[in-house]
Design an enzyme around this catalytic site. Structure first.
Site, short mmCIF file in Angstrom:
data_model
loop_
_atom_site.label_atom_id
_atom_site.label_comp_id
_atom_site.label_asym_id
_atom_site.label_seq_id
_atom_site.Cartn_x
_atom_site.Cartn_y
_atom_site.Cartn_z
N HIS A 43 24.66 61.77 -54.29
CA HIS A 43 24.26 60.56 -53.56
C HIS A 43 25.43 60.02 -52.73
CE1 HIS A 43 22.02 56.67 -53.17
NE2 HIS A 43 23.25 56.20 -53.08
N GLU A 44 26.57 59.87 -53.35
CA GLU A 44 27.72 59.30 -52.63
C GLU A 44 28.16 60.24 -51.50
OE1 GLU A 44 27.73 56.36 -53.26
OE2 GLU A 44 26.88 56.42 -55.27
N ASP B 71 23.29 40.61 -51.73
CA ASP B 71 23.29 41.11 -53.10
C ASP B 71 22.05 40.66 -53.88
OD1 ASP B 71 24.83 42.75 -54.85
OD2 ASP B 71 25.17 40.96 -56.09
N TYR C 299 16.20 52.00 -51.92
CA TYR C 299 16.49 53.36 -52.39
C TYR C 299 15.21 54.20 -52.47
CZ TYR C 299 21.12 51.75 -53.90
OH TYR C 299 22.39 51.27 -53.93
N GLU D 65 30.36 54.90 -52.03
CA GLU D 65 30.64 55.94 -51.04
C GLU D 65 31.85 55.66 -50.16
OE1 GLU D 65 28.14 53.75 -51.10
OE2 GLU D 65 27.41 53.20 -49.12
N HIS E 139 26.01 59.85 -48.45
CA HIS E 139 26.37 58.69 -47.62
C HIS E 139 27.36 59.05 -46.52
CE1 HIS E 139 24.37 55.15 -49.17
NE2 HIS E 139 24.79 55.34 -50.42
N GLU F 296 20.45 53.45 -47.85
CA GLU F 296 20.15 53.92 -49.21
C GLU F 296 18.91 54.82 -49.31
OE1 GLU F 296 22.34 53.85 -51.38
OE2 GLU F 296 23.67 52.26 -50.67
N1 BES Z 1 26.44 51.91 -51.86
C1 BES Z 1 25.87 51.93 -53.16
C2 BES Z 1 26.40 50.87 -54.06
C3 BES Z 1 26.24 49.45 -53.53
C4 BES Z 1 25.12 49.04 -52.85
C5 BES Z 1 27.25 48.54 -53.73
C6 BES Z 1 25.03 47.74 -52.37
C7 BES Z 1 27.15 47.24 -53.26
C8 BES Z 1 26.03 46.85 -52.57
C9 BES Z 1 26.02 53.30 -53.81
O1 BES Z 1 25.93 54.36 -52.93
C10 BES Z 1 24.90 53.48 -54.78
O2 BES Z 1 23.79 53.41 -54.33
N2 BES Z 1 25.19 53.71 -56.04
C11 BES Z 1 24.17 53.97 -57.04
C12 BES Z 1 23.98 55.46 -57.16
C13 BES Z 1 22.61 55.92 -57.52
C14 BES Z 1 21.49 55.28 -56.78
C15 BES Z 1 22.51 57.42 -57.45
C16 BES Z 1 24.65 53.36 -58.35
O3 BES Z 1 25.72 52.78 -58.36
O4 BES Z 1 23.94 53.43 -59.33
ZN ZN Z 2 23.96 54.54 -52.16
#
Ligand code: BES
Ligand code: ZN
Length: 607
Positions: free
Chosen positions: A300-301, A381, A389, A276, A304, A323
């Site tokens: 989703h993005e 991480d 989520y 996002e 955010h 999330e």
């Molecule tokens: N912000 C996240 C990706 C992220 C989270 C990167 C934590 C690094 C650390 C992003 O918004 C996300 O959740 N992406 C998901 C989308 C899905 C849940 C719809 C993905 O990448 O799969």
């Molecule tokens: Zn996300």
């Protein structure tokens, strides 16, 4: 003229264990980057001017910044270019990096300038050779700073609770176009100089840069898509609903506050589905299914832009505030654009992942099954899972069902409005909710098990499980097909992506090879162009050691680097004694093409 450091009174009521920043005395308020990209050496070289604000008029004796693998060339006071004394102290925990302590001659120094070079192995950066791009002509650079990787390319207080505005000058070789999570400034393409400006205060994990052969196509006045030229048309078609999504989102929770919403479709090694980055969502090309069926990631993005970018989790322990809210909001956007059925199926698919993941979580990792998590001994991480989520979103769904949509939507809209461009802790959210949603109804707080949702591992008994007629059918079809091999129950011409996923996810643990062969011949699953369907199919094949699908599995693992797909696939291969060697062989070939974020995860799986 001497600039006096701006004096603002502030106090933090929370502690972010993942920053070295001495945030109680001083905070960073603005970053001015000047970076040259060296694609041959795979480094960025340049400087960052860090503006400072002090907690009170005593100022501070030093400022502590986060860095990781940065080579510091000098630290000066940009007001007069005088050198400042500094020390770099590496932490025993690699993920924390090294504390850069800059001693301030004047306790109210307005800004410090750090001149530095990044490391070719910087965790946020992936430098792609031309061969790893679609056109194969130019190299490509992409960044991914969340959660605590901004410090691998920018010396800063790398905490989501410290907001900064930023501007940047990016210097690139001929034929390369850079783009950032910010507004465009005065570009000088002939000189390879590009300028960007982010006027809204954001946490550093949202600073992002991509550079390569990049073209643009508008979708509406405020939305458009960037991509490599060869991917551009397909990307613009797939994401044609971006404008409609913003309209739907604004209708739910108020004005979009970031001016433009563009997206960039990155080369396939991008480790996430989407990220996002403000004004410029980063997206994986594995969303380009050709039928717009995976655009919930875009919703989703976009979501955010309210939950996360506008109201930001104060620490990574509060990650569910980003999330969980976003996943809830995502499904509301999906519902208003694509209907209740689709949204409900996505809720159910999410619940399945959640249950699955919680069951698989080791006893030692139960902390990660909570919404609010103690991460004092962990890289954020390491805690990444569907818990923040889907458990987060399902908690909000429980609230929605109890209070009704009208009340709940009003509550959320006020929450975003009243905390715009601010930081949020779980505790502060609960206090706000007690006052503005529960309004003193302690009994409801009990019945809805609010404290259990927030503080206990596992899934509370009051999770709302939506009914889905479609999934009743796909579950029955999975049973019938696995038992009898009757392809007439497999509605290949009418099933949408969600139905395919539920069908495949509902297959029994053990399926006869004869059945898998029949299914693949009938529906051509090993050649599926839809990455989610291909992934779900391969999961069934791996646990059943179904060899005929493995060429397609290897191809999938070699041609994209999205961690959501890589992790379960490598885990499943490693868990099956008959596919373990194959996992190692494929990984040996594929590893160089993956982003450092993905290799960090997969290295630990394929040992
Ligand atoms: N912000 C996240 C990706 C992220 C989270 C990167 C934590 C690094 C650390 C992003 O918004 C996300 O959740 N992406 C998901 C989308 C899905 C849940 C719809 C993905 O990448 O799969
Ligand atoms: Zn996300």
């Amino acid at each position: 003229m001497l600039i006096i450091g701006c004096l603002t009174m502030f106090a933090f009521s929370f502690k972010d264990v993942h920053t070295f920043g001495n945030v109680d005395q001083v905070r960073t308020t603005h970053l001015s980057l000047d970076l040259s990209l060296d694609f041959d050496k795979k480094v960025m070289k340049g400087s960052c001017v860090v503006k400072l604000a002090y907690a009170d008029d005593k100022g501070a004796a030093y400022v502590d910044l986060d860095t990781r693998m940065l080579t510091i060339e000098s630290v000066t006071n940009p007001a007069d270019n005088s050198p400042l004394k500094y020390e770099l102290t590496k932490d025993a925990r690699d993920y924390m990096g090294a504390k850069l302590r800059v001693h301030l001659k004047d306790p109210k120094t307005a800004a410090v300038k750090v001149t530095y070079v990044t490391d070719p192995a910087a965790g946020a950066l992936q430098w792609l050779d031309p061969a790893q791009t679609t056109s194969k002509k130019k190299p490509f650079l992409l960044t991914q700073s969340q959660a605590i990787l901004a410090r691998t390319w920018i010396p800063c207080m790398d905490s989501p609770g410290v907001r900064v505005t930023y501007d940047a000058v990016v210097r690139v070789p001929e034929g390369i176009t850079p783009i950032m999570s910010a507004a465009h400034g005065q570009h000088e393409p002939d000189k390879g100089i590009y300028r960007f400006d982010m006027k809204h205060p954001i946490p550093p994990y949202l600073i992002a840069l991509a550079a390569g052969e990049i073209a643009f196509k508008a979708i509406s006045d405020r939305c458009g898509v960037y991509a490599e030229p060869a991917v551009l048309e397909k990307a613009a078609w797939e994401f044609a609903d971006m404008e409609k999504m913003v309209v739907a989102a604004e209708k739910l929770y108020g004005k979009y506050r970031w001016d433009r919403w563009d997206a960039i479709v990155l080369p396939p090694s991008f480790p996430f589905g989407g990220m996002e980055n403000p004004m410029l969502t980063f997206a994986t090309p594995t969303l380009l299914a050709g039928d717009r069926s995976l655009v919930n990631v875009m919703a989703h993005e976009l979501a955010h832009s309210w939950s996360g970018n506008l109201v930001t989790n104060a620490t990574w322990s509060d990650f569910w505030l980003n999330e969980g809210f976003t996943t809830y909001f995502e499904r509301r956007i999906v519902e208003s654009l694509y209907g209740k059925d689709t949204a409900q199926m996505q809720w159910l698919l999410g619940q399945r992942d959640l249950k699955h993941e919680i069951v698989e979580m080791a006893a030692a990792d139960q902390e990660f099954a909570k919404l609010y998590q103690d991460l004092s001994k962990h890289d954020p991480d390491a805690a990444f899972s569907s818990v923040p989520y889907d458990k987060g979103a399902n908690f909000l769904l429980v609230l929605e069902q109890h209070f009704g949509r009208d009340k709940f939507d009003t509550f959320l809209k006020n929450y975003f409005d009243q905390h715009a461009f601010q930081t949020m802790t779980t505790e502060k959210f609960l206090t706000f909710m007690r006052k503005n949603l529960f309004k003193g109804d302690e009994k409801a707080w009990e019945t809805l098990k609010v404290d259990t949702w927030i503080s206990d591992p596992g899934i509370p008994g009051n999770m709302v499980i939506p009914a889905s007629k479609n999934f009743e059918k796909t579950r029955q079809a999975a049973k019938t097909f696995a038992a009898k091999g009757d392809t007439s129950v497999v509605k290949k011409d009418t099933w949408n992506t969600e139905e395919w996923l539920d069908f495949l996810n509902s297959m029994p643990e053990k399926v006869d090879h004869a059945r898998l062969k029949q299914l693949d011949e009938y529906a051509n699953l090993s050649q599926a162009g839809n990455s989610e369907i291909l992934f779900a199919w391969q999961m069934v094949c791996i646990r059943n050691t179904y060899q005929p699908s493995f060429a397609s599995l290897e191809d999938f693992l070699l041609r994209q680097g999205r961690r959501k797909f890589l992790k379960p696939l490598y885990q499943a291969m490693m868990a099956n004694p008959e596919t373990k060697t194959m996992a190692k062989q494929i990984y040996t070939k594929a590893r160089a093409g993956y982003h450092p974020i993905s290799t960090a995860t997969i290295d630990a799986i394929v040992k």
